[in-house]
Motif scaffolding. Structure first.
Motif, PDB file in Angstrom:
ATOM      1  N   ASP B  37      -0.180  -0.387   6.279  1.00 16.29           N
ATOM      2  CA  ASP B  37       0.934   0.011   5.329  1.00 16.29           C
ATOM      3  C   ASP B  37       2.128   0.513   6.069  1.00 16.29           C
ATOM      4  O   ASP B  37       3.223   0.207   5.682  1.00 16.29           O
ATOM      5  N   PHE B  40       3.995  -2.887   7.408  1.00 12.96           N
ATOM      6  CA  PHE B  40       4.420  -3.575   6.610  1.00 12.96           C
ATOM      7  C   PHE B  40       4.972  -2.999   5.426  1.00 12.96           C
ATOM      8  O   PHE B  40       5.281  -3.331   4.353  1.00 12.96           O
ATOM      9  N   SER B  41       5.426  -1.770   5.680  1.00 18.32           N
ATOM     10  CA  SER B  41       6.328  -0.994   4.492  1.00 18.32           C
ATOM     11  C   SER B  41       7.640  -1.411   4.568  1.00 18.32           C
ATOM     12  O   SER B  41       8.297  -1.007   3.516  1.00 18.32           O
ATOM     13  N   ASN B  86      -8.291  -1.637   2.124  1.00 15.03           N
ATOM     14  CA  ASN B  86      -7.344  -1.363   1.110  1.00 15.03           C
ATOM     15  C   ASN B  86      -6.707  -2.245   0.306  1.00 15.03           C
ATOM     16  O   ASN B  86      -5.473  -2.296   0.238  1.00 15.03           O
ATOM     17  N   HIS B  88      -6.232  -5.338   1.316  1.00 12.16           N
ATOM     18  CA  HIS B  88      -5.646  -6.295   2.244  1.00 12.16           C
ATOM     19  C   HIS B  88      -6.850  -7.133   2.904  1.00 12.16           C
ATOM     20  O   HIS B  88      -7.707  -6.686   3.491  1.00 12.16           O
TER      21      HIS B  88
END
Lengths: 180, 736
Positions: B37, B40-41, B86, B88
């Motif tokens: 997260d 790649f946020s 999660n 992914h």
């Protein structure tokens, strides 16, 4: 296409692109009381520049008068749970008059002033009319152009489970909104 | 963790340790999820080439490696296992650096994390000029469809030069007759240019527009025209020009008289066609329309690529166009005002159910604000200011240039601009029709309290001496329209050296119980020309002044009133009751008293204040719009004209066109025409009321209703707006 950029206590930030027709994406917040859908409406030039859409951003404060119960954010099929910050209804809505349990007028403490105030009830959405309250401006030391006053009628206050302010703050109401 | 407003508490991040075992190793799923997260946020920091990739993330735990690549793992070789972290999809392998490039079998080179590739760009490929498809949804008024035919004929050559075509769809009506009538009118259009569709069911305005839109090509420029819009030469070319010139512009709409937020610049003296002439010579700036309006809306399908034009999220007709505008802005395009073009939008003429229309508006506004409320609030004010400024600038230019435009040749003087009054409406109808024929005409009003913002021809207040002077500067004729405008007309005509005329619409000496007898009779004298709306009136006036008295056979515009084929209510009669005793309210009471026991139901109309006050014997409907009159006259069996006197009973003509059988007193005007033809049911004087039961009973039992309707229409066919305009034109040509 969407992206949840941060989910922290009481705040969710991200973007969700419109579909091919330009219809804005919807961000849904849910908790035990019910659901609140908010269209992504914050301009995101960066998202547009990357080839998506302009009104894609969301930056939502989420608070609750219902304890520290988790609520969920759902966008583009992705679901995240988080805890809202704890605020009392009275921290959000200051009531001046309540009539017949379906009319409410008062003011909102929101510092930047009101652009929109929506009551979410079991019967649907109800948009309050908002107006200037110079006495509140003075008390809160806000600019006179910031609106704080509101009035709403024909909404069963007992069935209201949330209010959304300026599509940027969602507050899960407690069981006693009608007595704020 | 909890917090109060305005406070910030120190955040403590804890990992509970959700270990997942794989082979002889394990990895921490929560840490992996948070890292993915985090990395790649921020996927859109800058724009990249279309083939750019996201990058990938390798997480090495002590005995397990985890790889996350949003682009998939088709080029990864090695011994690994797919796992979900999660939501992914990742791959996990024992040890480190076990992921190989499948082509080189060397360890994968991790790409630097990069933004999401561009999914859609605005830039258009250089290509031939797109074709233009004009789409026209049809519903309701036959008159509008008749006007559509004339408009298409007018722009056919222009559209052919653009390689264009016209697609028309007649929506399903309550009766097949209505759909057929529209199709018959549209049958006059050239088949090589126009394709006509008919819907079996009523799919509504939005459904009909989307149906037509889907018939166009994906690289067309589509111009939506509603059936109540009139254009000037080269309007279509001007409206599509910004779409061709600027890749960012996806929508365009011209100014319109009746254009709502895109209302044409103020230009009282100029007819809208003259205003368009002025605007067409000004360089366009194409400001943001904020928002475009659907009366004439050009859409570039190469840019807006939605499958449908309007969102069915909205009900018919309102808010759908504003929603389209914001959707296009959302996609990075502009919707602009074509500020060198003006059209006429006759506004809502296709909608017959006015009550529903207002309900639609409320509901659609709610839906619009739910979707776009914040965007609208943030943008609309500023854009509106820019539009307002542009409108003011163009209005000033138009005013400055109005002196060079053709000034009115014929000017009418009315006592009021209240177009709900039949005689006032007649004058405006004729004046607008003369303008459409190229004879510049203006209307002066002694009192102008009524809003004319949506009218093709706006009146000029007699109090505005500057504008009045400009209107009369080169006028050849000033024409009075009532006994109380005669004196003013003669005075102004002398002052401006033009001829004076009198357009007589009724036996005014009988008005107000004869109060004006003297002034009316003396007023007839001293005019250069007199006009009357019926032969009957002409004969009456001739008793007081000599010829020439010109017959102007006014009547309803062709096809404005029509039969819908709806089933009529048994024993039903429509009557006018507007509080004016001259309309025969005492006679009406006698008729009601005679018929009420036979089960007749009466529908009265004409005065809003009377609504609900005559509930014992009839239903009072208040003031009715044209669409509402069409509905009423198609619902009843009879229309009763009880007026004490008429120069020309316009309501009688309108009801006949809708198929109601006329019951009339011998009061002159239209009744005189019907009596001469032996059409309808004449009931004579008050004493004859005793016979009305038997007359209606005989008619109901023995008559051919359809034949009687045809006979009535045939009797009054010599009265229409078109014939009146033609008579005015003939008189005008002969007078030079």
């Amino acid at each position: 296409m969407h992206h949840i950029e941060s989910v922290s206590e009481g705040r969710v930030v991200g973007w969700a692109a419109a579909d091919a027709s330009g219809c804005p994406a919807k961000v849904t917040l849910t908790c035990k009381q019910g659901a609140v859908g908010i269209f992504a409406s914050r301009p995101r030039e960066d998202v547009l520049a990357a080839g998506y859409s302009l009104f894609s951003g969301f930056d939502l404060e989420v608070s609750s008068d219902c304890g520290n119960e988790a609520c969920a954010l759902e966008v583009g099929g992705e679901r995240r749970t988080f805890s809202p910050s704890t605020l009392l209804d009275q921290d959000i809505i200051m009531a001046d008059t309540i009539r017949r349990r379906d009319q409410l007028s008062g003011w909102i403490r929101h510092i930047s002033g009101l652009k929109s105030l929506i009551f979410h009830s079991r019967s649907g959405l109800f948009r309050a009319s908002v107006f200037s309250r110079l006495d509140v401006n003075e008390a809160l030391n806000t600019d006179p152009s910031a609106l704080h006053g509101f009035e709403i009628s024909n909404v069963d206050l007992l069935s209201v489970y949330a209010v959304s302010i300026n599509s940027s703050h969602v507050h899960w109401c407690g069981q006693s909104l009608q007595s704020v | 963790m909890s917090g109060r407003r305005g406070e910030r508490e120190e955040r403590k991040v804890t990992f509970d340790g959700t270990y997942v075992e794989i082979g002889s190793g394990e990895y921490d799923e929560e840490i992996a999820a948070r890292l993915i997260d985090f990395v790649f946020s921020n996927t859109i920091r800058d724009e990249t080439a279309p083939n750019a990739t996201h990058g990938m993330l390798l997480i090495n735990f002590s005995r397990v490696s985890l790889l996350y690549d949003p682009d998939g793992y088709s080029n990864v070789d090695g011994s690994y296992e797919a796992v979900i972290v999660n939501g992914h999809e990742c791959i996990a392998a024992m040890g480190s650096e076990n992921f190989l490039n499948s082509e080189t079998l060397k360890p994968l080179r991790f790409r630097k994390h990069a933004p999401v590739p561009a999914a859609r760009r605005h830039a258009l490929t250089k290509r031939a000029i797109p074709k233009v498809s004009v789409i026209i949804p049809i519903y309701g008024s036959l008159r509008n469809t008749y006007d559509v035919v004339k408009e298409v004929e007018n722009f056919a050559a222009e559209l052919r030069s653009l390689g264009g075509k016209v697609l028309v769809s007649v929506d399903g009506h309550a009766t097949k007759l209505q759909t057929q009538q529209h199709a018959e009118i549209l049958g006059a259009l050239p088949a090589d240019l126009v394709q006509v569709f008919s819907q079996n069911e009523n799919i509504g305005f939005i459904g009909n527009v989307n149906f037509l839109y889907e018939k166009t090509r994906p690289d067309d420029i589509v111009v939506l025209l509603t059936s109540d819009v009139k254009l000037q030469p080269n309007s279509i070319s001007r409206v599509v020009t910004p779409l061709l010139e600027d890749d960012r512009i996806a929508l365009s709409t011209p100014f319109a008289v009746g254009g709502e937020n895109l209302e044409a610049p103020e230009s009282t003296l100029l007819h809208w066609r003259q205003l368009d002439d002025v605007l067409s010579n000004i360089d366009a700036t194409y400001p943001d329309a904020e928002t475009n309006v659907g009366y004439m809306l050009a859409v570039d399908r190469r840019k807006y690529q939605g499958q449908t034009l309007f969102d069915t999220f909205f009900n018919n007709g309102y808010g759908d166009d504003s929603d389209l505008y914001y959707r296009c802005v959302n996609l990075g395009f502009r919707g602009v005002l074509v500020d060198n073009c003006c059209v006429l939008h006759e506004h809502g003429a296709s909608f017959s159910h006015t009550e529903k229309r207002s309900l639609f508006q409320v509901e659609n506004r709610r839906r619009f604000m739910e979707r776009w409320g914040d965007v609208y609030a943030a943008r609309q004010g500023k854009a509106s200011d820019i539009l307002h400024q542009r409108r003011n600038v163009l209005g000033a230019i138009a005013s400055a240039l109005s002196a060079s435009a053709t000034t009115p040749e014929i000017v009418f003087l009315l006592p009021t601009n209240d177009r709900r009054i039949g005689g006032v409406c007649a004058v405006f109808d004729i004046a607008e029709s003369l303008c459409d024929s190229g004879i510049q005409t203006a209307v002066l009003c002694k009192n102008s309290p009524y809003d004319e913002s949506m009218s093709a021809l706006k009146s000029i207040s007699l109090n505005d001496s500057l504008l009045c002077g400009a209107a009369l500067e080169s006028a050849a004729w000033l024409i009075a329209t009532s006994h109380d405008t005669c004196g003013e007309t003669k005075r102004l005509a002398r002052q401006h050296a033009c001829k004076a005329g009198y357009f007589i619409q009724g036996p005014e000496f009988s008005f107000s119980e004869g109060e004006y007898l003297s002034s009316v009779l003396t007023g007839y004298a001293g005019f250069d020309a007199l006009f009357s709306v019926s032969e009957y009136l002409k004969e009456i006036v001739r008793q007081h002044v000599g010829d020439p008295i010109h017959l102007i056979p006014y009547g309803p515009p062709s096809l404005k009133y029509f039969e819908t084929g709806a089933e009529r209510e048994n024993r039903s009669i429509a009557i006018q009751l507007n509080g004016n005793p001259n309309k025969g309210s005492s006679f009406v009471a006698g008729v009601i008293a005679a018929l009420i026991r036979d089960g007749y139901h009466f529908y009265s109309f004409g005065n809003e204040a009377l609504r609900g006050k005559r509930q014992n014997f009839c239903t009072h409907l208040g003031f009715l719009s044209a669409a509402e009159k069409i509905r009423l006259f198609n619902n009843v069996e009879f229309y009763l004209d009880a007026s004490n006197f008429e120069g020309l009973g316009l309501l009688l003509l309108e009801s006949i066109q809708c198929g109601a059988i006329p019951i009339y007193r011998h009061n002159g005007g239209s009744a005189d025409i019907l009596k001469s033809a032996g059409a309808g049911i004449e009931i004579g004087d008050y004493a004859a009321i005793k016979d009305i039961r038997s007359k209606l009973s005989d008619f109901r039992n023995g008559s051919d209703w359809a034949a009687e309707r045809r006979r009535c229409k045939e009797a009054v066919k010599s009265h229409s707006l078109e014939l009146a305009t033609s008579a005015m034109e003939n008189w005008r040509n002969a007078s030079y």
